[in-house]
Design a protein around this motif. Structure first.
Motif, mmCIF file in Angstrom:
data_model
loop_
_atom_site.group_PDB
_atom_site.id
_atom_site.type_symbol
_atom_site.label_atom_id
_atom_site.label_comp_id
_atom_site.label_asym_id
_atom_site.label_seq_id
_atom_site.Cartn_x
_atom_site.Cartn_y
_atom_site.Cartn_z
ATOM 1 N N PHE A 1 31.362 64.209 5.649
ATOM 2 C CA PHE A 1 31.070 65.523 5.072
ATOM 3 C C PHE A 1 29.576 65.688 4.835
ATOM 4 O O PHE A 1 28.990 66.745 5.137
ATOM 5 C CB PHE A 1 31.842 65.702 3.767
ATOM 6 C CG PHE A 1 31.464 66.936 3.000
ATOM 7 C CD1 PHE A 1 31.948 68.182 3.380
ATOM 8 C CD2 PHE A 1 30.618 66.858 1.906
ATOM 9 C CE1 PHE A 1 31.593 69.329 2.673
ATOM 10 C CE2 PHE A 1 30.259 67.993 1.189
ATOM 11 C CZ PHE A 1 30.748 69.231 1.585
ATOM 12 N N ILE A 2 28.936 64.649 4.314
ATOM 13 C CA ILE A 2 27.491 64.708 4.058
ATOM 14 C C ILE A 2 26.721 64.852 5.362
ATOM 15 O O ILE A 2 25.812 65.679 5.484
ATOM 16 C CB ILE A 2 27.042 63.447 3.294
ATOM 17 C CG1 ILE A 2 27.648 63.448 1.886
ATOM 18 C CG2 ILE A 2 25.513 63.370 3.223
ATOM 19 C CD1 ILE A 2 27.545 62.109 1.170
ATOM 20 N N ALA A 3 27.093 64.045 6.365
ATOM 21 C CA ALA A 3 26.411 64.114 7.658
ATOM 22 C C ALA A 3 26.626 65.470 8.325
ATOM 23 O O ALA A 3 25.698 66.040 8.920
ATOM 24 C CB ALA A 3 26.901 62.989 8.561
ATOM 25 N N ASP A 4 27.846 66.013 8.229
ATOM 26 C CA ASP A 4 28.137 67.328 8.809
ATOM 27 C C ASP A 4 27.331 68.419 8.095
ATOM 28 O O ASP A 4 26.836 69.359 8.734
ATOM 29 C CB ASP A 4 29.628 67.637 8.703
ATOM 30 C CG ASP A 4 30.475 66.801 9.640
ATOM 31 O OD1 ASP A 4 29.901 66.169 10.544
ATOM 32 O OD2 ASP A 4 31.705 66.771 9.444
ATOM 33 N N THR A 5 27.207 68.298 6.771
ATOM 34 C CA THR A 5 26.411 69.259 6.010
ATOM 35 C C THR A 5 24.958 69.221 6.460
ATOM 36 O O THR A 5 24.320 70.264 6.654
ATOM 37 C CB THR A 5 26.515 68.970 4.504
ATOM 38 O OG1 THR A 5 27.881 69.055 4.091
ATOM 39 C CG2 THR A 5 25.691 69.957 3.699
ATOM 40 N N ALA A 6 24.432 68.019 6.639
ATOM 41 C CA ALA A 6 23.055 67.873 7.107
ATOM 42 C C ALA A 6 22.878 68.508 8.487
ATOM 43 O O ALA A 6 21.893 69.208 8.750
ATOM 44 C CB ALA A 6 22.670 66.402 7.147
ATOM 45 N N ALA A 7 23.858 68.266 9.367
ATOM 46 C CA ALA A 7 23.778 68.825 10.719
ATOM 47 C C ALA A 7 23.766 70.353 10.683
ATOM 48 O O ALA A 7 22.993 71.006 11.406
ATOM 49 C CB ALA A 7 24.939 68.319 11.557
ATOM 50 N N LEU B 1 23.039 67.048 -2.339
ATOM 51 C CA LEU B 1 23.529 68.026 -1.365
ATOM 52 C C LEU B 1 22.936 69.411 -1.638
ATOM 53 O O LEU B 1 22.566 70.136 -0.709
ATOM 54 C CB LEU B 1 25.053 68.079 -1.399
ATOM 55 C CG LEU B 1 25.783 66.888 -0.773
ATOM 56 C CD1 LEU B 1 27.239 66.854 -1.219
ATOM 57 C CD2 LEU B 1 25.710 66.961 0.756
ATOM 58 N N ALA B 2 22.825 69.765 -2.906
ATOM 59 C CA ALA B 2 22.252 71.058 -3.269
ATOM 60 C C ALA B 2 20.773 71.122 -2.900
ATOM 61 O O ALA B 2 20.288 72.155 -2.410
ATOM 62 C CB ALA B 2 22.448 71.320 -4.758
ATOM 63 N N LEU B 3 20.048 70.045 -3.111
ATOM 64 C CA LEU B 3 18.630 70.012 -2.742
ATOM 65 C C LEU B 3 18.466 70.088 -1.225
ATOM 66 O O LEU B 3 17.541 70.733 -0.721
ATOM 67 C CB LEU B 3 17.966 68.745 -3.276
ATOM 68 C CG LEU B 3 17.775 68.669 -4.794
ATOM 69 C CD1 LEU B 3 17.226 67.306 -5.189
ATOM 70 C CD2 LEU B 3 16.843 69.771 -5.285
ATOM 71 N N MET B 4 19.364 69.420 -0.487
ATOM 72 C CA MET B 4 19.343 69.530 0.973
ATOM 73 C C MET B 4 19.512 70.977 1.409
ATOM 74 O O MET B 4 18.910 71.433 2.398
ATOM 75 C CB MET B 4 20.454 68.669 1.581
ATOM 76 C CG MET B 4 20.207 67.181 1.544
ATOM 77 S SD MET B 4 21.714 66.189 1.853
ATOM 78 C CE MET B 4 22.414 66.967 3.309
ATOM 79 N N ASP B 5 20.328 71.724 0.674
ATOM 80 C CA ASP B 5 20.702 73.095 1.032
ATOM 81 C C ASP B 5 19.779 74.139 0.419
ATOM 82 O O ASP B 5 19.933 75.338 0.661
ATOM 83 C CB ASP B 5 22.144 73.342 0.562
ATOM 84 C CG ASP B 5 22.785 74.549 1.235
ATOM 85 O OD1 ASP B 5 22.145 75.165 2.096
ATOM 86 O OD2 ASP B 5 23.935 74.867 0.889
ATOM 87 N N SER B 6 18.820 73.714 -0.382
ATOM 88 C CA SER B 6 17.978 74.664 -1.105
ATOM 89 C C SER B 6 16.927 75.286 -0.183
ATOM 90 O O SER B 6 16.552 74.722 0.839
ATOM 91 C CB SER B 6 17.295 73.971 -2.287
ATOM 92 O OG SER B 6 16.456 72.929 -1.819
ATOM 93 N N ASP B 7 16.465 76.443 -0.581
ATOM 94 C CA ASP B 7 15.460 77.188 0.173
ATOM 95 C C ASP B 7 14.094 76.564 -0.068
ATOM 96 O O ASP B 7 13.546 76.652 -1.170
ATOM 97 C CB ASP B 7 15.485 78.653 -0.271
ATOM 98 C CG ASP B 7 14.508 79.523 0.511
ATOM 99 O OD1 ASP B 7 13.722 78.975 1.309
ATOM 100 O OD2 ASP B 7 14.521 80.750 0.297
#
Length: 485
Positions: free
Chosen positions: A36-42, A125-131
């Motif tokens: 899930f983490i790797a897919d989110t990163a992708a 995960l939130a920081l990865m997804d942040s603007d």
């Protein structure tokens, strides 16, 4: 899925906490959450690497204009302790957690919550997804490790060659307003004895220990809570004074790093001595209830008729009972300079009856390698004297030494004081942190810890304060932005 938290701030990390709560992720069962983490990163267009132990490394480029700054590493472990009530039908291999929100307190229904360390995983995960345009930051590296709760299994095997950062935020931490400065090392010891069975004879009884509060084997070890495995050892040791009996089956606890709350034994008692055993167990139970009235007021021991087809030999029975009774448990030495901090302790966490053997699993913690080695030797000697012929000793999980003059720690303390008017408290912890492994693998790493307020880790009453969760997330983002100045 039906979200219960996304009307709360901050929405993004709370959403990710619910996402990972829906994925089974106990120790050794992390493949799905790592995927899930790797897919989110992708999906976010970020570099991601998953290794053979399902550790995940993710990299996020710096905000434009800050590419020249040194990278920052954030780390959390993805596995959780799987504890549930004995009457729960929850299956940790396939069921997601059932989250319950009461005011600002989040918990799970009849199981551990997994805030240790789901809170850190969701933050990352939130920081990865942040603007990035709205959130200035240097190059970010994210490390999601596996098997932390079972001996730093992922961290110990991690290839760090693609991690460039030498500044780090460890998110297996808390409570809010506290920064960890050092942690103990740890080592696992497992005693075992091959099973030898005979046809059952005599009266068969089931002995059950219930009502203990349990707890984290580091944070709660000084509370001197009742340990169900040690209590079962005491009950059976005393029962042997009034009658011969054989073990048919015994089990207790779920994780070696959780103070066990429940234990069960089935015994076959020699004819004519059933009542004597019941009376003896009742007497010892009354003594235990008096001794543990403050720490575990709900302790109960029940003895009921049971059935069994076979019983263990006299030698195996004696060895197991005397191992439970005699192997040391609890704090061995307290720190003379830091009030309330143990130097060395042990927890008899799990007893299992397997098809071919019975095992007794203990975990030792110490900030002193020499004291730990001596305690391991002491425990192994006692176990062998009790009659347990096989002893397995795991690898030493290194302690995290104090780093004088940490710029990361001093910046966090300065910012916390400016925002709250209060001093951020420094805390040396008895628990094991993977930071000891990383400080060895990546010399010179300047580490600060951040975490929200939560409690009762490794127990079914685990909880997390989501108001604190929001404040710490914002503080962390401000701290990272400050590193850009």
């Amino acid at each position: 899925m039906n979200y219960i938290l996304t009307d709360k701030e901050p929405k993004l990390p709370l959403k990710y906490f619910e996402d990972i709560s829906a994925i089974p992720h106990g120790s050794y069962n992390e493949k799905a959450i790592s995927a899930f983490i790797a897919d989110t990163a992708a999906k976010l267009g970020l570099y991601a690497r998953v290794d053979e132990r399902n550790n995940v490394v993710v990299k996020k480029p710096a905000t434009p204009g800050y590419e020249h700054l040194p990278a920052l590493l954030l780390q959390a472990h993805v596995d959780m302790v799987n504890e549930k009530n004995s009457d729960s039908d929850h299956d940790f291999t396939k069921d997601g957690l059932k989250l319950i929100l009461e005011g600002n307190i989040l918990r799970a229904d009849g199981t551990t919550l997994g805030a240790d360390d789901g809170k850190g995983v969701a933050y990352m995960l939130a920081l990865m997804d942040s603007d990035s345009d709205a959130f200035p930051h240097p190059p970010l590296e994210f490390l999601f490790t596996t098997g932390e709760e079972v001996g730093f299994w992922g961290a110990m095997a991690l290839d760090c060659s693609d991690i460039t950062a030498r500044r780090m935020i460890g998110l297996d931490a808390g409570p809010e307003g506290v920064v960890a400065t050092t942690s103990a090392g740890a080592q696992e010891v497992i005693f075992s004895i091959p099973t030898e069975y005979e046809p059952v004879k005599g009266d068969v009884l089931a002995v059950s220990v219930r009502g203990l509060l349990g707890g984290h084997s580091a944070m709660n070890i000084t509370d001197e809570k009742g340990n169900s495995n040690k209590i079962m050892g005491r009950l059976l040791h005393n029962a042997a004074k009034v009658a011969d009996f054989r073990l048919c089956h015994i089990t207790g606890g779920a994780m070696f790093n959780a103070i066990p709350r429940e234990a069960d034994a089935i015994i076959a008692v020699e004819p004519g001595k059933k009542q004597a055993v019941i009376d003896k167990i009742a007497k010892v139970t009354a003594e235990l209830q008096d001794e543990l009235a403050a720490s575990d007021p709900g302790l109960t021991v029940t003895v009921t008729d049971a059935k069994a087809d076979k019983m263990l030999s006299a030698a195996v029975t004696k060895a197991v009972v005397e191992c439970l009774y005699n192997v040391p448990n609890g704090v061995r030495m307290m720190n003379k300079q830091v009030p309330g901090l143990p130097v060395t302790s042990t927890n008899m966490g799990v007893v299992k009856t397997l098809e071919d053997k019975i095992t007794v699993d203990t975990m030792l913690r110490s900030s002193s390698k020499s004291l730990n080695d001596d305690y391991v030797d002491n425990i192994c000697t006692v176990g062998k004297l009790a009659g347990m012929p096989e002893v397995w000793v795991g690898d030493w999980m290194p302690a995290w030494p104090y780093m004088a003059g940490s710029k990361m720690r001093e910046l966090a303390k300065k910012m916390y004081k400016e925002r709250t008017g209060e001093d951020m408290r420094e805390l040396a912890v008895h628990g094991g942190l993977e930071l000891g492994v990383f400080s060895e693998k990546m010399p010179g790493m300047d580490i600060v810890t951040l975490g929200c307020t939560s409690g009762n880790e490794h127990t079914v009453t685990e909880w997390m304060d989501i108001d604190s969760y929001a404040r710490v997330y914002q503080f962390m983002k401000d701290f990272i932005a400050e590193l850009c100045k």
